[in-house]
Design a protein around this motif. Structure first.
Motif, short mmCIF file in Angstrom:
data_model
loop_
_atom_site.label_atom_id
_atom_site.label_comp_id
_atom_site.label_asym_id
_atom_site.label_seq_id
_atom_site.Cartn_x
_atom_site.Cartn_y
_atom_site.Cartn_z
N ALA A 39 10.89 -6.62 2.57
CA ALA A 39 10.41 -8.00 2.48
C ALA A 39 11.49 -8.93 1.93
N LEU A 40 12.24 -8.47 0.94
CA LEU A 40 13.30 -9.30 0.37
C LEU A 40 14.39 -9.58 1.41
N ARG A 41 14.72 -8.57 2.22
CA ARG A 41 15.72 -8.79 3.28
C ARG A 41 15.19 -9.77 4.32
N GLU A 42 13.93 -9.61 4.71
CA GLU A 42 13.34 -10.51 5.71
C GLU A 42 13.31 -11.95 5.20
N ALA A 43 12.91 -12.12 3.93
CA ALA A 43 12.85 -13.46 3.36
C ALA A 43 14.23 -14.10 3.31
N ALA A 44 15.25 -13.29 3.00
CA ALA A 44 16.62 -13.82 2.96
C ALA A 44 17.05 -14.28 4.35
N GLU A 45 16.64 -13.56 5.38
CA GLU A 45 16.98 -13.96 6.75
C GLU A 45 16.27 -15.26 7.13
N ILE A 46 15.00 -15.39 6.72
CA ILE A 46 14.26 -16.63 7.00
C ILE A 46 14.93 -17.81 6.31
N ALA A 47 15.29 -17.61 5.04
CA ALA A 47 15.94 -18.68 4.28
C ALA A 47 17.28 -19.06 4.92
N GLY A 48 18.03 -18.05 5.36
CA GLY A 48 19.31 -18.32 6.00
C GLY A 48 19.16 -19.07 7.31
N GLY A 49 18.11 -18.74 8.07
CA GLY A 49 17.88 -19.41 9.34
C GLY A 49 17.41 -20.83 9.18
#
Length: 320
Positions: free
Chosen positions: A308-318
């Motif tokens: 979940a932390l990795r997914e959230a980081a990708e969303i924030a980056g996008g």
């Protein structure tokens, strides 16, 4: 030591069993101080133990032991070598433990409690990808309010919680996931879309539809209007963004919604985001919580939290 390349670019390192055996035997001799005692403990012949020590000495190129009567003692080189052998064997054991832990993460039960915001917008794709990666983890998802989520996690009835406000409860560990920007949106064709930028007065002149008006982001929005000597008057209030979005067109209204809730409509063009000057710069903070006994997390829970932390980081980056 050989290296074998597998499919999809993965590499497997093959350590010949004899090399590990040499180091294990070396450690045993260091501990016991005796070739014969080592042979007895390892269920080997004395000649096998002696042969392994000789093979290791040949490999490193220096004597590791010297005989003193019936005992053998480490040479200076042998004493220096001990620390490296211990470090190597510790790394081997750590690697085995990590691999075992990853295997355990592929199975088990995982109970997640989350607010409707998460269950509607953030979790569907995330859980789909997690389930594909860990197909043997059985998931249970409960949708409830912020306070109910925190209660379930505190009581141990949920392994992981997803909430929209920073939790203050004792005994919980919080993991910041995302700061989702609150975006002013209107339906396509709205008169405000003809302006390059709108001010607070422009927004206040339209019917405003409210969502989550008891939340911190809404309170910050009211303060932002107040700083411009305006009152944020809500024409109609809704408890879910999906319901609110259906009323934007009929009322010709504006709404301030978290970015995740309008991502699809902005992409399709059904809704239009407005540029405000000055910008309110308000964000909705999203958190993941678990009980404070982090060391006791089941492997499935730990795997999901990291995922979940990795997914959230990708969303924030996008979103940047």
């Amino acid at each position: 030591m050989g290296i074998k390349r597998l499919k999809q670019g993965r590499i497997r390192m093959r350590v010949p069993p004899l090399e590990i055996d040499l180091l294990k035997t070396f450690q045993r001799v260091v501990t016991s101080g005796s070739i014969s005692k080592t042979a007895e403990d390892m269920y080997l012949s004395v000649s096998t133990v002696t042969g392994r020590i000789k093979a290791l000495e040949d490999e490193v190129g220096v004597p590791l032991f010297v005989r003193t009567g019936r005992r053998i003692e480490l040479t200076d080189a042998g004493a220096a070598f001990v620390a490296y052998v211990e470090r190597f064997m510790d790394l081997i054991e750590e690697g085995r433990s990590r691999i075992h832990a990853r295997g355990m993460a592929h199975a088990g039960h995982l109970n997640i409690a989350a607010t409707p915001f998460f269950t509607s917008y953030m979790l569907p794709d995330m859980i789909r990808r997690f389930a594909k990666k860990f197909p043997k983890v059985r998931l249970k998802l409960s949708a409830c309010s912020n306070s109910q989520v925190l209660s379930l996690v505190t009581q141990g009835k949920a392994d992981i919680g997803m909430v929209q406000e920073q939790p203050q409860e004792k005994g919980l560990v919080r993991y910041p996931l995302l700061r989702d920007p609150v975006i002013p949106v209107v339906p396509k064709g709205h008169p405000l879309t003809r302006l390059e930028a709108i001010g607070p007065e422009d927004a206040a002149s339209c019917p405003i539809l409210g969502f989550d008006t008891r939340s911190e982001p809404w309170s910050l929005l009211e303060q932002w209007f107040a700083r411009h000597r305006l009152v944020l008057r809500v024409h109609m209030e809704f408890d879910h963004p999906e319901t609110l979005k259906r009323y934007l067109q009929p009322f010709g209204a504006i709404a301030f919604l978290p970015g995740l809730t309008v991502a699809e409509e902005l992409e399709s063009g059904d809704l239009v985001s407005l540029r405000m000057a000055p910008p309110p710069d308000i964000r909705s903070s999203l958190f993941m919580v678990s009980r404070s006994e982090a060391s006791n997390h089941a492997q499935a829970s730990q795997a999901f939290m990291e995922f979940a932390l990795r997914e959230a980081a990708e969303i924030a980056g996008g979103a940047e």
